[in-house]
Structures are given as structure tokens and as C-alpha cells.
Motif scaffolding. Structure first.
Motif, short mmCIF file in Angstrom:
data_model
loop_
_atom_site.label_atom_id
_atom_site.label_comp_id
_atom_site.label_asym_id
_atom_site.label_seq_id
_atom_site.Cartn_x
_atom_site.Cartn_y
_atom_site.Cartn_z
N PHE A 30 -64.34 -4.71 -1.70
CA PHE A 30 -62.89 -4.88 -1.74
C PHE A 30 -62.54 -6.04 -2.66
O PHE A 30 -63.40 -6.84 -3.07
CB PHE A 30 -62.34 -5.16 -0.33
CG PHE A 30 -62.79 -6.49 0.23
CD1 PHE A 30 -62.02 -7.63 0.08
CD2 PHE A 30 -64.00 -6.60 0.88
CE1 PHE A 30 -62.43 -8.86 0.58
CE2 PHE A 30 -64.43 -7.82 1.39
CZ PHE A 30 -63.65 -8.96 1.24
N SER A 31 -61.27 -6.14 -2.97
CA SER A 31 -60.75 -7.26 -3.75
C SER A 31 -59.80 -8.06 -2.87
O SER A 31 -58.97 -7.49 -2.14
CB SER A 31 -60.00 -6.75 -4.99
OG SER A 31 -59.34 -7.84 -5.63
N GLY A 32 -59.95 -9.36 -2.93
CA GLY A 32 -59.07 -10.22 -2.14
C GLY A 32 -58.00 -10.88 -2.95
O GLY A 32 -57.29 -11.77 -2.46
N VAL A 87 -57.20 -6.30 -0.17
CA VAL A 87 -56.84 -6.86 1.13
C VAL A 87 -55.93 -8.06 0.91
O VAL A 87 -56.30 -9.03 0.24
CB VAL A 87 -58.10 -7.29 1.92
CG1 VAL A 87 -57.69 -7.82 3.29
CG2 VAL A 87 -59.06 -6.12 2.07
N LEU A 96 -56.67 -12.48 8.10
CA LEU A 96 -57.16 -12.02 6.80
C LEU A 96 -58.64 -12.32 6.65
O LEU A 96 -59.41 -11.46 6.19
CB LEU A 96 -56.37 -12.70 5.67
CG LEU A 96 -56.88 -12.42 4.25
CD1 LEU A 96 -56.78 -10.94 3.92
CD2 LEU A 96 -56.10 -13.26 3.23
N GLU A 97 -59.07 -13.51 7.03
CA GLU A 97 -60.48 -13.87 6.91
C GLU A 97 -61.35 -12.99 7.79
O GLU A 97 -62.48 -12.66 7.42
CB GLU A 97 -60.67 -15.35 7.28
CG GLU A 97 -59.99 -16.32 6.32
CD GLU A 97 -60.40 -16.09 4.89
OE1 GLU A 97 -61.61 -15.90 4.64
OE2 GLU A 97 -59.51 -16.08 4.01
N PHE A 156 -65.26 -6.34 6.48
CA PHE A 156 -65.56 -5.49 5.33
C PHE A 156 -66.89 -5.90 4.68
O PHE A 156 -67.70 -5.04 4.32
CB PHE A 156 -64.43 -5.59 4.30
CG PHE A 156 -63.25 -4.72 4.62
CD1 PHE A 156 -63.12 -4.11 5.85
CD2 PHE A 156 -62.24 -4.52 3.69
CE1 PHE A 156 -62.04 -3.30 6.15
CE2 PHE A 156 -61.15 -3.71 3.97
CZ PHE A 156 -61.05 -3.11 5.21
N THR A 157 -67.09 -7.19 4.56
CA THR A 157 -68.34 -7.66 3.93
C THR A 157 -69.54 -7.28 4.78
O THR A 157 -70.56 -6.81 4.25
CB THR A 157 -68.29 -9.19 3.75
OG1 THR A 157 -67.18 -9.54 2.91
CG2 THR A 157 -69.57 -9.69 3.11
N LYS A 196 -61.79 -9.65 6.01
CA LYS A 196 -62.73 -9.82 4.91
C LYS A 196 -64.17 -9.88 5.43
O LYS A 196 -65.09 -9.29 4.84
CB LYS A 196 -62.40 -11.09 4.12
CG LYS A 196 -61.15 -11.00 3.27
CD LYS A 196 -60.94 -12.30 2.49
CE LYS A 196 -59.74 -12.21 1.57
NZ LYS A 196 -59.56 -13.48 0.80
N LYS A 197 -64.36 -10.62 6.52
CA LYS A 197 -65.70 -10.72 7.10
C LYS A 197 -66.20 -9.36 7.58
O LYS A 197 -67.37 -8.99 7.37
CB LYS A 197 -65.67 -11.70 8.28
CG LYS A 197 -67.00 -11.83 9.01
CD LYS A 197 -66.89 -12.75 10.22
CE LYS A 197 -68.22 -12.80 10.98
NZ LYS A 197 -68.11 -13.69 12.19
#
Length: 212
Positions: free
Chosen positions: A170-172, A149, A156-157, A163-164, A160-161
Motif C-alpha cells: 500500500f501507499s501511505g 491508506v 491509521l498506524e 497491512f504490512t 498500516k501495521k
């Protein structure tokens, strides 16, 4: 005359009684021996049966464990070679979080990988309220695995939230593809999506993971 006959037969009668007594004694001994042998045989038979039952139960337990291990190994191998997928609950989690702040996303899928393309389509369902762009890209001199991502800022955050929360690994780490990437977003720079999700090939299984 009678007295003389009685005195003559007396020893024979005594011997006859004595023989009867011995015969009775021998019969009693014989009966006891038979009873003893029968009891011994019964005890031995019961012990043998108990041993056989115990052996059978132990073997059944061993076979049950072997079957359980085989099932676990089958599921382990299936998880390593099967295509990535998302459950309806995971897709709903993505939609619930991402729909709060719709933005734009670019899905870059490694070219010539049907499994990655399939997983990319599933991911796009979670971004249904976002403006989405999809493309197939060939990365020259680079091989990507898993999900990466990229982007910046709150968008973006948020991704990420999401997906988590959905349990999606994933990899950031930032990835700069530069001119080595063929394909991708073809629109004007002003419309470039805020977030880019690179769908790489499924990570190769480690051989050690195939062991119980």
C-alpha cells in the motif's frame, strides 16, 4: 619299382603339403581379418550408439528447460493479468490485529472497475470488527492505482501495521481528493471514519516484466 614310383611322386607330395600349409596360413589370416573387421565394426557401432544416446539426452535436457521456462512465463503473465486476491491467512492476520482496537474505516473504490470492487470486498472481510462504510467514487482528473491508506493517529498506524503484517502492499502518501471526487462518505462529519482506504485500479504491468 616302388622306389621309382616314390621318387616320382615325392615332388608332388611335397608340393601338396606346401599347398596345405599355405592354405592353412591363408585361412588363419582370413579368420583374423574377419575378427578384426567384426571388432572394428562393433567398436564403431558402439561409438555411434553412444553418440546418438548423448544427442538424445542433450535434446531431452533442452526440451525440459524450454518447458520449465514456458511454465514460468505462463505463471508470470497470469500474475500480471489476474485479479488481486487475498488468502485466508492474510484475512485472518488483518482480523487478528485490527480486532484489538476496533474503529471505523471508509472503503473508497474507484468507479466502474469490477476488479477493484472485488478486491475491496475481500479487504472488508479483514475489518469485520470495525464500523465499515463502502462507496464507489469517481475521481475527476485523477487516476489511482493500488491501495492508498489515509487518516491520522493510532487508527491509521494500526491499519498500516495490519497491512504490512499481512503482506499487502500500500501507499501511505496523503491524498487530498477535494471536490474532484464524486461519491464517498455521505454521513455527518462527526461520524466520518478515522481511516480511509482508497482501492484504485490494479497497477498496469510493465512490458519489461513480461520478459523472462
Amino acid at each position: 619299382m616302388i622306389a621309382s614310383i616314390s621318387s616320382w611322386l615325392g615332388p608332388f607330395v611335397d608340393r601338396w603339403y606346401e599347398c596345405l600349409q599355405w592354405a592353412s596360413f591363408i585361412a588363419v589370416l582370413g579368420a583374423g581379418a574377419v575378427t578384426g573387421l567384426t571388432t572394428y565394426a562393433g567398436i564403431r557401432s558402439n561409438k555411434e550408439q553412444s553418440r546418438q544416446i548423448a544427442d538424445t539426452n542433450n535434446r531431452a535436457a533442452e526440451l525440459s528447460k524450454e518447458a520449465a521456462d514456458a511454465r514460468l512465463e505462463t505463471e508470470r503473465i497470469k500474475s500480471l493479468v489476474s485479479w488481486r486476491t487475498l488468502s485466508s491467512e492474510q484475512i485472518k492476520t488483518l482480523q487478528d490485529i485490527l480486532s484489538k482496537h476496533p474503529s471505523s474505516v471508509q472503503f473508497d473504490t474507484v468507479a466502474n472497475d469490477p476488479e477493484a470492487a472485488y478486491f475491496s470486498n475481500l479487504l472488508s472481510e479483514g475489518f469485520k470488527n470495525w464500523k465499515g462504510f463502502s462507496s464507489s467514487r469517481t475521481y475527476v482528473g485523477a487516476i489511482f492505482f493500488g491501495l492508498i491508506v489515509n487518516g491520522d493517529g493510532d487508527d491509521l498506524e494500526l491499519v498500516k501495521k495490519a497491512f504490512t503484517s499481512a503482506g499487502i502492499h500500500f501507499s501511505g502518501e496523503p491524498v487530498k481528493v477535494g471536490s474532484s471526487a464524486v461519491g464517498g462518505f455521505m454521513g455527518p462529519e462527526s461520524e466520518r471514519p478515522k481511516v480511509t482506504v482508497i482501492i484504485g485500479s490494479k497497477p498496469r504491468p510493465e512490458l519489461n516484466n513480461l520478459k523472462p
